[in-house]
Design a protein around this motif. Structure first.
Motif, PDB file in Angstrom:
ATOM      1  N   CYS A  46       9.088   1.356  -3.490  1.00 21.37           N
ATOM      2  CA  CYS A  46       9.551   2.620  -3.343  1.00 21.37           C
ATOM      3  C   CYS A  46       8.489   3.577  -3.499  1.00 21.37           C
ATOM      4  O   CYS A  46       7.224   2.995  -3.703  1.00 21.37           O
ATOM      5  CB  CYS A  46      10.615   2.867  -4.333  1.00 21.37           C
ATOM      6  N   ASN A  47       8.617   4.927  -3.617  1.00 23.69           N
ATOM      7  CA  ASN A  47       7.692   5.947  -3.871  1.00 23.69           C
ATOM      8  C   ASN A  47       7.256   5.970  -5.207  1.00 23.69           C
ATOM      9  O   ASN A  47       6.129   6.338  -5.804  1.00 23.69           O
ATOM     10  CB  ASN A  47       7.853   7.402  -3.354  1.00 23.69           C
ATOM     11  N   HIS A  48       8.333   6.221  -6.257  1.00 26.91           N
ATOM     12  CA  HIS A  48       7.926   6.532  -7.582  1.00 26.91           C
ATOM     13  C   HIS A  48       7.600   5.489  -8.723  1.00 26.91           C
ATOM     14  O   HIS A  48       7.156   5.818  -9.678  1.00 26.91           O
ATOM     15  CB  HIS A  48       9.256   7.376  -8.271  1.00 26.91           C
ATOM     16  N   LYS A  53       3.032   2.025  -7.261  1.00 22.98           N
ATOM     17  CA  LYS A  53       1.868   2.797  -7.091  1.00 22.98           C
ATOM     18  C   LYS A  53       0.553   2.034  -7.651  1.00 22.98           C
ATOM     19  O   LYS A  53      -0.477   2.075  -6.807  1.00 22.98           O
ATOM     20  CB  LYS A  53       1.854   3.822  -8.105  1.00 22.98           C
ATOM     21  N   ASN A  56      -0.043  -0.178  -4.285  1.00 21.93           N
ATOM     22  CA  ASN A  56      -0.277   0.323  -3.023  1.00 21.93           C
ATOM     23  C   ASN A  56      -1.624  -0.234  -2.120  1.00 21.93           C
ATOM     24  O   ASN A  56      -1.578  -0.554  -1.104  1.00 21.93           O
ATOM     25  CB  ASN A  56      -0.234   1.787  -3.076  1.00 21.93           C
ATOM     26  N   SER A  77      12.505   0.552   1.624  1.00 27.33           N
ATOM     27  CA  SER A  77      12.591   1.115   0.476  1.00 27.33           C
ATOM     28  C   SER A  77      14.206   1.277   0.277  1.00 27.33           C
ATOM     29  O   SER A  77      14.879   1.475   1.318  1.00 27.33           O
ATOM     30  CB  SER A  77      12.293   2.493   0.044  1.00 27.33           C
ATOM     31  N   ASP A  87      12.315   9.321  -3.755  1.00 25.69           N
ATOM     32  CA  ASP A  87      12.347   8.262  -2.867  1.00 25.69           C
ATOM     33  C   ASP A  87      13.177   8.532  -1.636  1.00 25.69           C
ATOM     34  O   ASP A  87      13.412   7.732  -0.630  1.00 25.69           O
ATOM     35  CB  ASP A  87      13.126   7.022  -3.224  1.00 25.69           C
ATOM     36  N   MET A  92       9.233   9.287   1.621  1.00 29.83           N
ATOM     37  CA  MET A  92       8.651   8.082   2.116  1.00 29.83           C
ATOM     38  C   MET A  92       7.524   8.125   3.411  1.00 29.83           C
ATOM     39  O   MET A  92       6.696   7.595   3.124  1.00 29.83           O
ATOM     40  CB  MET A  92       9.710   7.199   2.713  1.00 29.83           C
ATOM     41  N   ASN A  95       4.344   9.548   1.819  1.00 31.75           N
ATOM     42  CA  ASN A  95       3.711   8.630   0.880  1.00 31.75           C
ATOM     43  C   ASN A  95       3.062   7.424   1.638  1.00 31.75           C
ATOM     44  O   ASN A  95       1.828   7.258   1.399  1.00 31.75           O
ATOM     45  CB  ASN A  95       4.820   7.838   0.000  1.00 31.75           C
TER      46      ASN A  95
END
Length: 184
Positions: A46-48, A53, A56, A77, A87, A92, A95
């Protein structure tokens, strides 16, 4: 930060099929389209999440290194975007572009794909052989945010190297640890 482990889907499980929208291209992408000649990696991210993170750059590095060796890669995601707006599919896409993703980043709005893979956390990693049988599930490596262990992707690299070279994938597989998938 919640610390949720992988469910560790049984080895040998067939990759559940899917057709999901790619947030970058806007195209619908199926399992058969991302499968490589040697195998494939399915990543629930996911992004958050700080755990995602943290990894990545290594996910992108793995995809760059192993796609040319016949391994397909896809990220999915499945988070509830109403309660976790960081998200959303629009973010997305942003990101994926900022991180330089070299693999599709799919949105599982119904969460059915995550459920079919028994995904529990982000990141959650699965490696399937050319017959779409699960040969690895678990962590990228021992590195976590703030633990001081270098990010190398060692566990997944060892599994992918074994798969590519026709050797047994290491039997000792540690669960991934990350944020829980945000279920509806």
């Amino acid at each position: 930060m919640a610390r949720t482990p992988s469910n560790m889907l049984p080895l040998g499980t067939k990759a559940p099929d899917f057709i999901l929208p790619d947030t970058v291209s806007g195209n619908m992408i199926s399992l058969s389209e991302v499968k490589g000649n040697i195998g494939m990696v399915v990543m629930f991210i996911c992004n958050h999440c700080p755990f995602v993170k943290h990894v990545n750059t290594q996910m992108v590095s793995l995809a760059r290194d192993y796609t040319k060796k016949g391994v397909g890669f896809v990220a999915i995601s499945s988070n509830d975007v109403l309660n976790y707006p960081d998200d959303t599919p629009e973010l997305m896409k942003k990101n994926a572009e900022e991180q330089g993703f070299v693999f599709p980043y799919l949105y599982d709005e119904t969460q059915e794909v995550a459920k079919s893979y028994e995904a529990a956390c982000t990141p959650d990693f699965y490696i399937f052989n050319k017959n779409l049988e699960l040969v690895y599930r678990g962590q990228l490596d021992d590195s976590r945010p703030g633990n001081g262990i270098p990010l190398t992707g060692k566990d997944m690299r060892d599994a992918l190297d074994a798969l590519i070279n026709g050797r047994p994938v290491p039997a000792i597989q540690k669960p991934s640890i990350g944020c829980n998938i945000k279920w509806k």
